[in-house]
Scaffold this active site. Structure first.
Site, PDB file in Angstrom:
ATOM      1  CG  ASP A  81      48.024 -17.551  52.662  1.00  0.00           C
ATOM      2  OD1 ASP A  81      47.949 -16.940  53.756  1.00  0.00           O
ATOM      3  OD2 ASP A  81      49.022 -18.186  52.318  1.00  0.00           O
ATOM      4  CB  CYS A 122      43.743 -20.436  56.786  1.00  0.00           C
ATOM      5  SG  CYS A 122      41.971 -20.596  56.399  1.00  0.00           S
ATOM      6  CB  CYS A 194      40.068 -23.423  50.198  1.00  0.00           C
ATOM      7  SG  CYS A 194      39.771 -21.641  50.265  1.00  0.00           S
ATOM      8  CB  SER A 469      48.588 -21.295  46.593  1.00  0.00           C
ATOM      9  OG  SER A 469      47.477 -22.051  47.028  1.00  0.00           O
TER      10      SER A 469
END
Length: 556
Positions: A81, A122, A194, A469
């Site tokens: 993303d 993810c 992340c 997000s």
């Protein structure tokens, strides 16, 4: 143990062609008597969160062999993303969730696997895999990819969202291009998910809270030896689950989803969880609504302030004890009789949890806030609801009133913001970015990060039928339902209309009378974007409302 599904391709004289094909793979005849285990891997070479997963899947397969199973690995797609942000590529991200679920369903059903290990990474991969697990309902266990090491610049931890904020600072002369390049080289020092409470980390934590992973799977570092040991344990465990015939729908109970909602609120999870949890629940035959999410948020203290809402990274959350420690703090509020893939109840697992840091993960009697990280808002601008990550909103912006600045795409908004054409105090409205209108319900992360970098994060709100997000911060309200493309009130907002948001009171209001709203809809037609092709064209015809998880519906 139930009859093995794989017996449908290995037993009886009439299966001679099937056995010949298996023998061509190098199998030996005695292995036909062992459980066939799928290893669904989300590895690819463009996805930093999953580029290391070959070694993880190899460890899974070693565990399966050790326990007497026969592993067969296949891949599914996975979108980064972060790389898909800010262009047409983001239209494909949410779409990929349905494709991942369908592709795994196809492989598990076509080849009659007895069990599956889901090696996830993810954002849309984890919910897609969980949807497939619930849909096919054969024994399954998930292994999370693990976290990236947090970046560091000038002695401070940071994660990827900071890069887009630095882009905003550069645009207004705050930093040089050379400095921005130096920061880029520090941002993502390793592979892995992340290390912020974005969608990837949120959904990994929720998979663990649902009971479909081993403890601490969600937050372990991607490159840690513990991750390989966990993978091997998962490989051994899946063979045991097949023997016991313990299936995902035995674990994905009402109690499990209740627990997951509690964890989500306690860690300030991504707003995308409001799309994914209802979609996973639907596959398990459980109704989960925005009202359920809202009730959970109102009744759950906020216990862990993780990037981007705070300065702690998911690495810090792991050191503090990870999801088991969060659940141990929440224990009086949980359904501890819920079952997990380990075969233990939540209560039994929490008895073994190590809670090492009561500042990063607060106790119930000393929360960051008395209610949870998400809020669902309602009002005449969002009759079916909308979602905001309340934990990422500063106190002065929890209540806001301002004139609308209306845009029909994210790109239009970015152009105006970077040209200093949006007044502080405004409410930016971005519409026709919902599941149908996009199509694809893009994340608005690029505009939110630029707003922060341009100094608008503390004064200006954003309202959209698109989504955000989990790395977004500020008064950013998404998932507005019904969306503009299907006739939601967002469609008739005009520049200068006053919009009021009151997050503590869960209200979003367009200050127009019902009669004026009705008048504006006379003769209204939705914006016609250029015709989409391929999967996006299919998506806009079959996708449902964001208020119900944006799941595909069979046309009637």
């Amino acid at each position: 143990m139930a009859t093995r599904r794989s017996s449908q391709i290995v037993e009886g004289p009439h299966r001679t062609a099937h056995r010949a094909l298996l023998l061509s793979l190098g199998l030996e005849r005695e292995e036909f008597e062992k459980p066939f285990i799928a290893v669904a891997n989300s590895w690819n070479e463009i996805l930093p969160g999953g580029a290391h997963l070959r070694s993880v899947s190899e460890a899974v397969k070693r565990g399966i062999w050790q326990a007497g199973g026969v592993p067969f690995e296949f891949n599914t797609i996975g979108v980064c993303d972060g790389m898909a942000q800010g262009h047409v590529g983001m239209s494909y991200s949410l779409v990929s969730r349905e494709l991942i679920a369908a592709s795994i369903e196809v492989m598990l059903e076509a080849h009659r696997f007895d069990g599956a290990v889901l090696v996830t990474s993810c954002d849309k991969i984890t919910p897609g895999m969980l949807m497939a697990a619930a849909r096919v309902n054969i024994p399954a266990v998930m292994v999370c990819a693990g976290e990236m090491q947090a970046g560091e610049y000038e002695g401070k931890q940071f994660a990827l969202p900071g890069m887009r904020e630095y882009a905003g600072k550069h645009a207004r002369g705050g930093i040089t291009l050379d400095e921005m390049y130096r920061i880029e080289e520090c941002a993502c020092p390793t592979l892995g998910v992340c290390p912020m409470m974005g969608t990837a980390s949120t959904m990994a934590c929720l998979a663990e809270a649902l009971g479909l992973t081993l403890p601490r799977s969600a937050t372990t570092l991607a490159f840690a030896a513990d991750k390989l040991r966990e993978a091997r344990s998962a490989g051994r465990l899946i063979v045991e689950l097949v023997t016991k015939n313990l299936r995902p729908r035995n674990i994905l109970s009402d109690a499990a989803f209740y627990n997951a909602l509690r964890v989500d609120m306690a860690i300030g999870g991504s707003t995308n969880a409001a799309l994914h949890l209802p979609a996973i629940a639907a596959e398990a035959g459980i109704a989960l609504s925005l009202q359920d999410i809202d009730q959970a948020s109102r009744a759950t203290p906020y216990l862990a302030k993780i990037m981007p809402s705070g300065t702690a990274s998911v690495n810090d959350l792991h050191r503090a004890g990870g999801v088991p420690a969060v659940m141990r703090s929440l224990e009086p509020l949980l359904h501890t009789e819920a079952l997990t893939v380990s075969g233990k109840t939540v209560k039994a697992q929490l008895a073994e949890a190590d809670w090492a840091d009561c500042e990063t993960i607060r106790p119930l009697d000393n929360p960051i806030a008395s209610d949870g990280g998400l809020a669902v808002l309602y009002g005449n601008l969002a009759p079916l609801g909308c979602v905001v990550k309340k934990s990422a909103v500063t106190k002065q912006m929890l209540v806001h009133r301002g004139p609308a600045r209306v845009f029909n795409s994210m790109e239009e908004a970015i152009e105006s913001v970077t040209a200093n054409q949006v007044e502080p105090g405004s409410v930016i409205v971005i519409r026709y970015e919902g599941p149908v209108g996009g199509p694809g319900m893009r994340e608005m992360q690029m505009i939110t990060s630029i707003m922060v970098g341009m100094g608008l994060g503390e004064t200006t709100a954003l309202v959209t039928d698109g989504r955000f997000s989990g790395s977004t911060r500020g008064p950013c309200i998404g998932h507005v339902s019904p969306e503009a493309a299907t006739g939601g009130p967002l469609a008739i907002v005009q520049d200068g209309d006053m919009i009021a948001l009151d997050i503590p009171q869960h209200c979003l209001t367009l200050e127009l009378s019902d009669a004026e709203i009705k008048r504006r809809f006379v003769g209204w037609q939705p914006l016609q974007r250029p015709a989409s092709r391929g999967i996006l064209d299919l998506y806009r015809h079959v996708v449902g409302s964001a208020a119900e998880g944006a799941v595909w519906r069979v046309p009637k």
